[in-house]
Design a protein around this motif. Structure first.
Motif, PDB file in Angstrom:
ATOM      1  N   VAL A  73       0.672  -1.435  -0.038  1.00  0.00           N
ATOM      2  CA  VAL A  73       0.035   0.020   0.091  1.00  0.00           C
ATOM      3  C   VAL A  73       0.940   1.149  -0.105  1.00  0.00           C
ATOM      4  N   LYS A  74       2.027   1.181   0.681  1.00  0.00           N
ATOM      5  CA  LYS A  74       2.952   2.326   0.691  1.00  0.00           C
ATOM      6  C   LYS A  74       3.494   2.445  -0.498  1.00  0.00           C
ATOM      7  N   LYS A  75       3.881   1.476  -1.038  1.00  0.00           N
ATOM      8  CA  LYS A  75       4.559   1.623  -2.297  1.00  0.00           C
ATOM      9  C   LYS A  75       3.552   2.336  -3.346  1.00  0.00           C
ATOM     10  N   ALA A  76       2.311   1.959  -3.505  1.00  0.00           N
ATOM     11  CA  ALA A  76       1.460   2.522  -4.291  1.00  0.00           C
ATOM     12  C   ALA A  76       1.118   3.818  -4.158  1.00  0.00           C
ATOM     13  N   LYS A  77       1.370   4.347  -2.875  1.00  0.00           N
ATOM     14  CA  LYS A  77       1.224   5.597  -2.477  1.00  0.00           C
ATOM     15  C   LYS A  77       2.495   6.525  -2.926  1.00  0.00           C
ATOM     16  N   GLY A  78       3.381   5.801  -3.193  1.00  0.00           N
ATOM     17  CA  GLY A  78       4.728   6.614  -3.799  1.00  0.00           C
ATOM     18  C   GLY A  78       5.673   6.824  -2.988  1.00  0.00           C
ATOM     19  N   ILE A  79       5.853   6.360  -1.735  1.00  0.00           N
ATOM     20  CA  ILE A  79       6.746   6.761  -0.698  1.00  0.00           C
ATOM     21  C   ILE A  79       8.029   6.198  -1.191  1.00  0.00           C
ATOM     22  N   GLY A  80       9.088   6.855  -0.736  1.00  0.00           N
ATOM     23  CA  GLY A  80      10.656   6.503  -1.027  1.00  0.00           C
ATOM     24  C   GLY A  80      10.932   4.948  -0.870  1.00  0.00           C
ATOM     25  N   GLN A  81      12.010   4.832  -1.416  1.00  0.00           N
ATOM     26  CA  GLN A  81      12.521   3.187  -1.188  1.00  0.00           C
ATOM     27  C   GLN A  81      13.148   3.108   0.178  1.00  0.00           C
ATOM     28  N   LYS A  82      13.556   4.249   0.641  1.00  0.00           N
ATOM     29  CA  LYS A  82      14.398   4.312   2.068  1.00  0.00           C
ATOM     30  C   LYS A  82      13.216   4.016   3.287  1.00  0.00           C
ATOM     31  N   SER A  83      11.967   4.645   2.806  1.00  0.00           N
ATOM     32  CA  SER A  83      10.796   4.448   3.903  1.00  0.00           C
ATOM     33  C   SER A  83      10.409   2.849   3.705  1.00  0.00           C
ATOM     34  N   LEU A  84      10.495   2.348   2.373  1.00  0.00           N
ATOM     35  CA  LEU A  84       9.831   1.130   2.379  1.00  0.00           C
ATOM     36  C   LEU A  84      10.764   0.154   2.848  1.00  0.00           C
ATOM     37  N   ASP A  85      12.215   0.391   2.800  1.00  0.00           N
ATOM     38  CA  ASP A  85      13.268  -0.338   3.509  1.00  0.00           C
ATOM     39  C   ASP A  85      13.105  -0.523   4.732  1.00  0.00           C
ATOM     40  N   ARG A  86      12.646   0.784   5.523  1.00  0.00           N
ATOM     41  CA  ARG A  86      12.440   0.776   6.882  1.00  0.00           C
ATOM     42  C   ARG A  86      11.244  -0.178   7.415  1.00  0.00           C
ATOM     43  N   TYR A  87      10.083  -0.030   6.631  1.00  0.00           N
ATOM     44  CA  TYR A  87       9.189  -0.983   6.727  1.00  0.00           C
ATOM     45  C   TYR A  87       9.587  -2.607   6.826  1.00  0.00           C
ATOM     46  N   ALA A  88      10.236  -2.816   5.924  1.00  0.00           N
ATOM     47  CA  ALA A  88      10.852  -4.131   5.787  1.00  0.00           C
ATOM     48  C   ALA A  88      11.735  -4.568   6.876  1.00  0.00           C
ATOM     49  N   ASP A  89      12.587  -3.666   7.388  1.00  0.00           N
ATOM     50  CA  ASP A  89      13.397  -3.867   8.681  1.00  0.00           C
ATOM     51  C   ASP A  89      12.531  -4.068   9.840  1.00  0.00           C
ATOM     52  N   ASN A  90      11.728  -3.029   9.886  1.00  0.00           N
ATOM     53  CA  ASN A  90      10.633  -3.227  11.160  1.00  0.00           C
ATOM     54  C   ASN A  90      10.160  -4.616  11.071  1.00  0.00           C
ATOM     55  N   ARG A  91       9.572  -5.186  10.066  1.00  0.00           N
ATOM     56  CA  ARG A  91       9.031  -6.397   9.909  1.00  0.00           C
ATOM     57  C   ARG A  91      10.116  -7.612  10.524  1.00  0.00           C
ATOM     58  N   ASP A  92      11.164  -7.513   9.736  1.00  0.00           N
ATOM     59  CA  ASP A  92      12.330  -8.427  10.256  1.00  0.00           C
ATOM     60  C   ASP A  92      12.518  -8.342  11.785  1.00  0.00           C
ATOM     61  N   ASN A  93      12.686  -7.148  12.315  1.00  0.00           N
ATOM     62  CA  ASN A  93      12.967  -6.928  13.831  1.00  0.00           C
ATOM     63  C   ASN A  93      11.928  -7.987  14.883  1.00  0.00           C
ATOM     64  N   TRP A  94      11.015  -8.164  14.504  1.00  0.00           N
ATOM     65  CA  TRP A  94       9.841  -8.768  15.088  1.00  0.00           C
ATOM     66  C   TRP A  94      10.572 -10.346  15.519  1.00  0.00           C
ATOM     67  N   GLY A  95      11.326 -10.572  14.703  1.00  0.00           N
ATOM     68  CA  GLY A  95      11.848 -12.041  14.885  1.00  0.00           C
ATOM     69  C   GLY A  95      10.987 -13.110  14.494  1.00  0.00           C
ATOM     70  N   GLU A  96      10.845 -14.045  15.490  1.00  0.00           N
ATOM     71  CA  GLU A  96       9.820 -15.054  15.306  1.00  0.00           C
ATOM     72  C   GLU A  96       8.370 -14.766  15.066  1.00  0.00           C
ATOM     73  N   LEU A  97       8.103 -13.690  15.581  1.00  0.00           N
ATOM     74  CA  LEU A  97       6.512 -13.130  15.629  1.00  0.00           C
ATOM     75  C   LEU A  97       6.037 -13.136  14.321  1.00  0.00           C
TER      76      LEU A  97
END
Length: 379
Positions: A73-97
């Motif tokens: 959704v964020k990508k469709a709204k046109g936010i920058g790649q840096k912000s998209l990468d931050r969302y991906a990092d946040n996803r991975d920071n949750w570990g096993e969750l």
């Protein structure tokens, strides 16, 4: 909704019909409670959610899937790649969750995970409060997006963000690096000079027009910024961001040589407003040229096969804003004036920078006093 007998473990169970599987067999979802009322209430809540659009086929979607949907959704709204990468990092920071069904995760699960990330774990240092807050906010956004199709409620609303590690202060660039900016012609020099000696944010500098610059009065009027994701002009980051910045003579004299008839102070070779990608390419080229000139004494080709290793300490546009605040500290500018110049909403931000500089440089001054007193005693 069908009632079942009390289980052997003492719990009551209620089932909700959720349709048929691929073979035509009826499918049910079970809800448990220590009392009949509790089990029935849980089942009723689920049934109500079905009526609002909950998709049973996605009820086992993982937290990672919720993040992937949010990123899409964020990508469709046109936010920058840096912000998209931050969302991906946040996803991975949750570990096993991230690999667990999102609908089964509770507030306690997230609280435990955040508390763990706020302290040393598995040899890793604690995350800062800013990073933890960003992590919590992204999970909340992922859940909000998934209601009611995938999950019934948002457990993040009950999660508190721990203190975490103190945020690492952004280091100002050195006097030598400031000299590089003043003495090295490059298409990025105008941007670097502007950020270094006005303290503007990158978005504010991107939206700046020559009409906002008064070289006779040595001021810049900041009334807008630029949203790179939305590709449009916006109001300043905070009401405090709308301000008149007094600029030093070194910037005034430099800008007098830069007026080129374009609308924007900073622009691409076609005279158009800078884009996110344009900034990245410009700054990369700038750092490469500085690396050749000051890292290799101009004796190497930056375009050589394999690339030229970076041997200088590079810096970011935001470091130049921070350096401007540092320069005001050294010049003796009071913290209230510095706050207004920087456009900080909260004076505690400016105080934080000034306090950190106090701790760093007052120690050096005391060391000089020790050396002076020691010299006196010897004499």
């Amino acid at each position: 909704m069908a009632r079942n007998k009390k289980n052997a473990d003492g719990r009551y169970r209620y089932r909700v019909y959720i349709g048929k599987d691929a073979n035509g067999a009826k499918r049910f979802k079970s809800f448990y409670g220590s009392t009949e009322r509790e089990a029935k209430a849980a089942a009723a809540e689920y049934r109500a959610a079905l009526g609002k659009g909950l998709d049973p086929e996605q009820s086992k979607a993982t937290l990672g899937k919720l993040y992937d949907d949010l990123i899409a959704v964020k990508k469709a709204k046109g936010i920058g790649q840096k912000s998209l990468d931050r969302y991906a990092d946040n996803r991975d920071n949750w570990g096993e969750l991230k690999d667990m069904p999102a609908g089964e995760l509770k507030a306690a699960d997230f609280q435990k995970a955040l508390n763990r990330l706020a302290d040393w774990h598995d040899g890793k240092p604690p995350l800062s409060h800013f990073t933890l807050t960003n992590l919590r906010s992204s999970a909340k956004a992922a859940y909000d997006l998934a209601i009611p199709e995938i999950v019934l409620y948002n457990p993040i609303t009950k999660v508190a963000c721990p203190a975490g590690a103190p945020a690492e202060p952004r280091e100002p660039i050195t006097e030598e690096q400031q000299q590089w900016i003043r003495e090295t012609p490059h298409r990025a020099q105008r941007a670097a000079m502007l950020l270094l000696y006005s303290g503007l944010r990158r978005g504010e500098a991107t939206a700046l027009t020559w009409a906002d610059v008064d070289l006779d009065d040595a001021t810049i009027t900041v009334s807008k910024g630029y949203n790179f994701g939305g590709k449009k002009t916006k109001t300043t980051k905070t009401p405090a961001g709308t301000r008149v910045v007094s600029i030093p003579k070194v910037l005034v004299e430099y800008l007098k040589t830069q007026q080129d008839g374009c609308l924007y102070v900073l622009h691409n070779p076609k005279g158009e407003r800078m884009t996110e990608q344009g900034w990245k390419q410009l700054w990369k080229s700038y750092m490469c040229d500085l690396n050749v000139k000051y890292g290799y004494d101009g004796k190497q080709n930056k375009n050589r096969p394999g690339g030229l290793p970076m041997v200088i300490d590079t810096f970011t546009p935001h470091q130049l804003r921070h350096t401007f605040c540092t320069l005001m500290y050294f010049a003796g500018v009071d913290v209230l004036t510095a706050r207004d110049q920087m456009g900080h909403k909260d004076i505690s931000v400016t105080l934080g920078i000034y306090t950190a500089l106090d701790k760093k440089f007052k120690k050096k001054k005391i060391n000089r006093l020790d050396a002076y007193l020691k010299k006196q005693s010897v004499g």
